[in-house]
Design an enzyme around this catalytic site. Structure first.
Site, PDB file in Angstrom:
ATOM      1  N   SER A  71      -2.601  -8.736  25.160  1.00 29.69           N
ATOM      2  CA  SER A  71      -3.611  -8.368  24.167  1.00 29.69           C
ATOM      3  C   SER A  71      -3.755  -6.850  24.052  1.00 29.69           C
ATOM      4  O   SER A  71      -4.567  -6.360  23.267  1.00 29.69           O
ATOM      5  CB  SER A  71      -4.964  -8.985  24.539  1.00 29.69           C
ATOM      6  OG  SER A  71      -5.304  -8.674  25.881  1.00 29.69           O
ATOM      7  N   ASN A 105     -12.768 -12.044  33.826  1.00 30.45           N
ATOM      8  CA  ASN A 105     -13.585 -12.884  32.935  1.00 30.45           C
ATOM      9  C   ASN A 105     -14.936 -12.243  32.619  1.00 30.45           C
ATOM     10  O   ASN A 105     -15.363 -12.220  31.460  1.00 30.45           O
ATOM     11  CB  ASN A 105     -13.777 -14.277  33.541  1.00 30.45           C
ATOM     12  CG  ASN A 105     -12.457 -15.023  33.650  1.00 30.45           C
ATOM     13  OD1 ASN A 105     -11.443 -14.569  33.107  1.00 30.45           O
ATOM     14  ND2 ASN A 105     -12.450 -16.143  34.351  1.00 30.45           N
ATOM     15  N   HIS A 129     -28.591 -17.608 -14.974  1.00 31.85           N
ATOM     16  CA  HIS A 129     -27.419 -18.289 -15.550  1.00 31.85           C
ATOM     17  C   HIS A 129     -26.524 -17.319 -16.329  1.00 31.85           C
ATOM     18  O   HIS A 129     -25.772 -17.733 -17.209  1.00 31.85           O
ATOM     19  CB  HIS A 129     -27.823 -19.431 -16.488  1.00 31.85           C
ATOM     20  CG  HIS A 129     -28.872 -20.341 -15.936  1.00 31.85           C
ATOM     21  ND1 HIS A 129     -28.574 -21.507 -15.263  1.00 31.85           N
ATOM     22  CD2 HIS A 129     -30.222 -20.227 -15.913  1.00 31.85           C
ATOM     23  CE1 HIS A 129     -29.710 -22.092 -14.878  1.00 31.85           C
ATOM     24  NE2 HIS A 129     -30.721 -21.320 -15.249  1.00 31.85           N
ATOM     25  N   SER A 175      -4.566   2.644 -15.450  1.00 32.83           N
ATOM     26  CA  SER A 175      -3.503   1.654 -15.544  1.00 32.83           C
ATOM     27  C   SER A 175      -2.211   2.379 -15.841  1.00 32.83           C
ATOM     28  O   SER A 175      -2.206   3.389 -16.545  1.00 32.83           O
ATOM     29  CB  SER A 175      -3.813   0.666 -16.665  1.00 32.83           C
ATOM     30  OG  SER A 175      -2.622   0.061 -17.121  1.00 32.83           O
ATOM     31  N   LYS A 205      -7.699   2.464 -19.792  1.00 30.18           N
ATOM     32  CA  LYS A 205      -8.348   1.763 -18.679  1.00 30.18           C
ATOM     33  C   LYS A 205      -9.095   2.663 -17.704  1.00 30.18           C
ATOM     34  O   LYS A 205      -8.651   3.758 -17.378  1.00 30.18           O
ATOM     35  CB  LYS A 205      -7.287   1.004 -17.879  1.00 30.18           C
ATOM     36  CG  LYS A 205      -6.762  -0.196 -18.631  1.00 30.18           C
ATOM     37  CD  LYS A 205      -7.758  -1.316 -18.600  1.00 30.18           C
ATOM     38  CE  LYS A 205      -7.058  -2.559 -18.101  1.00 30.18           C
ATOM     39  NZ  LYS A 205      -7.976  -3.630 -17.841  1.00 30.18           N
ATOM     40  N   GLU A 247     -13.978  -4.055  -6.909  1.00 30.03           N
ATOM     41  CA  GLU A 247     -13.193  -5.292  -6.794  1.00 30.03           C
ATOM     42  C   GLU A 247     -12.744  -5.527  -5.355  1.00 30.03           C
ATOM     43  O   GLU A 247     -12.709  -6.654  -4.870  1.00 30.03           O
ATOM     44  CB  GLU A 247     -11.970  -5.223  -7.714  1.00 30.03           C
ATOM     45  CG  GLU A 247     -12.330  -5.233  -9.192  1.00 30.03           C
ATOM     46  CD  GLU A 247     -11.144  -4.826 -10.044  1.00 30.03           C
ATOM     47  OE1 GLU A 247     -10.292  -5.687 -10.308  1.00 30.03           O
ATOM     48  OE2 GLU A 247     -11.053  -3.641 -10.416  1.00 30.03           O
TER      49      GLU A 247
HETATM   50  N1  ARG Z   1      -7.170 -10.285  27.930  1.00 28.35           N
HETATM   51  C1  ARG Z   1      -8.113 -11.284  28.323  1.00 28.35           C
HETATM   52  C2  ARG Z   1      -9.061 -11.584  27.177  1.00 28.35           C
HETATM   53  O1  ARG Z   1      -9.063 -10.848  26.272  1.00 28.35           O
HETATM   54  C3  ARG Z   1      -8.886 -10.803  29.497  1.00 28.35           C
HETATM   55  C4  ARG Z   1      -9.419 -11.867  30.364  1.00 28.35           C
HETATM   56  C5  ARG Z   1      -8.341 -12.530  31.086  1.00 28.35           C
HETATM   57  N2  ARG Z   1      -8.830 -13.428  32.034  1.00 28.35           N
HETATM   58  C6  ARG Z   1      -8.054 -14.375  32.569  1.00 28.35           C
HETATM   59  N3  ARG Z   1      -8.590 -15.166  33.414  1.00 28.35           N
HETATM   60  N4  ARG Z   1      -6.809 -14.506  32.194  1.00 28.35           N
HETATM   61  O2  ARG Z   1      -9.772 -12.561  27.170  1.00 28.35           O
END
Ligand code: ARG
Length: 455
Positions: free
Chosen positions: A20, A107, A153, A274, A280, A287
């Site tokens: 990530s 976590n 409306h 345009s 235009k 938009e």
């Molecule tokens: N990159 C993980 C996330 O974004 C971090 C937590 C990972 N925890 C684990 N037990 N693999 O959630």
């Protein structure tokens, strides 16, 4: 990364789907801030020594500086921001780095980082929307008496003022800010110390880290702390409602800019041409604000769907929380700023709005009200009489105010000359003095109130 138990590294595709870092590096500041708070607490509670703690804090500061100077090498093999920072810390300070993760898991670490990030995003939205509101209020004051057709409306309903119309959005955006503020209040509890899911046997002080990081208190359940992303959902929900408001205003800007309406004009700075049609002046920014609402609402759906079937507690699915949240913050940044720019840029065409108010019998309600107030006719009957009058005007190809008294008498003989006073659109608008009504005096009152609120 996982030490003793593993003999081979991950498959290339495993690393690719798992990592990530490409997006969660955006949380580097939150990650380091959280680690520093955790470290100070570990020292204060005697879990690690002051000496190790000092090294860790210095190392983390160095890493922050390296990242901000663009001198940090993010490695995908290290999966995420947490492991990248820790690995670099080890390079800088050696084995003491290994003590930082005591009584912590990725976590609760990631739950903390995302929470800090979202809290900041909510604050930013609040500030940006306030700026948009200020822009709207200024324009509303300027156009407090500029008559335009009010629609239901998309059919002419009753005359209103452009100022009143703009102030309606000030109210909507005010509630949007309230939603971000509410979400912030609820999310302002610290998950740090939840550890993997069960808490920890180390004598940590969660109240200390919570206070240090600006939270009101630690979360009361370690499983909940690592398992939920409702705070991110609330941010996305507030963002989605805001995006629908922005989109509706954008849609109106598009309509108002058209050659058929000509209610407003955007300068060259907010118009695009345009490549084929020289005449235009397209309101592209409006938009795009309208179009980008789709992504924001999509992001809310994305995360709702990610979360809806997850068993307690943490699941890797939750890594998918970040991209929608990051994207939405960027999108809001862009859309709120572009909208504020357009509101400041636009010029309203008073004459065009006035001209557009005449067809469609916008003062029919005023006539009905006059019949009630002056001839003591029950409203339902007055409605009926006015309907006949509108038909008569329509058959003669004129506005209600252009009918002669004689013609009116064909429908209702008790009508007097005074009726013409309410049939003019300015009189109509001026008469709507009920609280929150469109009378220019009322609009100015509300504008003043909001100015005070916005500071
Ligand atoms: N990159 C993980 C996330 O974004 C971090 C937590 C990972 N925890 C684990 N037990 N693999 O959630």
């Amino acid at each position: 990364m996982w030490g003793g138990r593993y003999t081979t590294g991950p498959a290339e595709i495993m690393e690719k789907i798992n990592a990530s870092i490409d997006f969660d590096k955006r949380m580097y500041a939150q990650d380091i801030e959280g680690s520093k708070a955790h470290c100070r607490m570990l020292v204060a509670t005697g879990v690690i020594t002051a000496e190790d703690g000092g090294k860790i804090l210095t190392g983390l500061d160095q890493i922050l500086a390296e990242i901000e100077a663009g001198q940090f090498t993010f490695r995908r093999s290290l999966e995420d921001i947490h492991m990248n920072v820790e690995a670099r810390l080890t390079e800088i300070i050696g084995p003491a780095a290994g003590r930082l993760h005591t009584a912590r898991s990725r976590n609760d670490q990631v739950a903390l980082d995302v929470r800090l990030w979202v809290r900041d995003a909510a604050d930013r939205a609040d500030i940006q929307i306030a700026d948009l509101q200020s822009a709207l209020v200024s324009r509303a004051e300027e156009y407090a008496d500029a008559v335009m057709p009010g629609f239901t409306h998309l059919q002419t309903a009753q005359p209103v003022t452009f100022g009143h119309h703009l102030m309606a959005y000030v109210e909507m955006f005010g509630r949007d800010r309230g939603r971000f503020q509410d979400a912030r209040r609820r999310m302002n509890e610290s998950p740090l110390g939840g550890a993997a899911l069960a808490g920890t046997s180390f004598p940590i002080d969660r109240h200390m880290t919570a206070k240090d990081l600006g939270f009101d208190r630690p979360m009361g359940n370690s499983m909940d702390a690592v398992a939920d992303r409702d705070f991110a959902l609330e941010y996305l929900a507030a963002a989605s409602i805001l995006a629908t408001h922005l989109s509706r205003l954008a849609e109106e800007i598009v309509i108002w800019c058209s050659a058929q309406f000509r209610f407003i004009r955007l300068t060259d700075a907010f118009s695009t041409g345009s490549s084929i049609m020289p005449q235009k002046r397209n309101p592209d920014a409006a938009e795009l604000v309208r179009g980008k609402a789709g992504r924001v609402i999509g992001a809310l759906n994305t995360l709702l769907i990610v979360m809806k079937g997850l068993p307690m507690t943490y699941g890797k699915d939750m890594q998918e929380d970040k991209e929608p949240v990051f994207m939405v913050r960027d999108t809001l940044d862009l859309c709120i700023s572009a909208m504020t720019g357009m509101v400041r840029d636009l010029t309203a065409n008073r004459q065009a709005m006035r001209d557009a108010t005449l067809p469609g019998f916008a003062t029919a309600t005023d006539l009905a009200d006059w019949l009630v107030q002056n001839l003591n006719i029950p409203f339902r009957e007055a409605h009926h009489i006015t309907g006949h009058m509108v038909k008569l005007a329509e058959d003669n190809g004129v506005d209600l105010s252009e009918l002669s008294l004689e013609q009116m008498h064909e429908v209702e003989p008790r009508i007097t000359q005074e009726v013409f006073e309410v049939l003019g659109i300015d009189n109509s608008v001026r008469s709507r003095v009920s609280y929150g009504g469109t009378a220019p005096a009322r609009v100015l009152e509300q504008a003043k109130l909001w100015k005070e609120r916005l500071g």
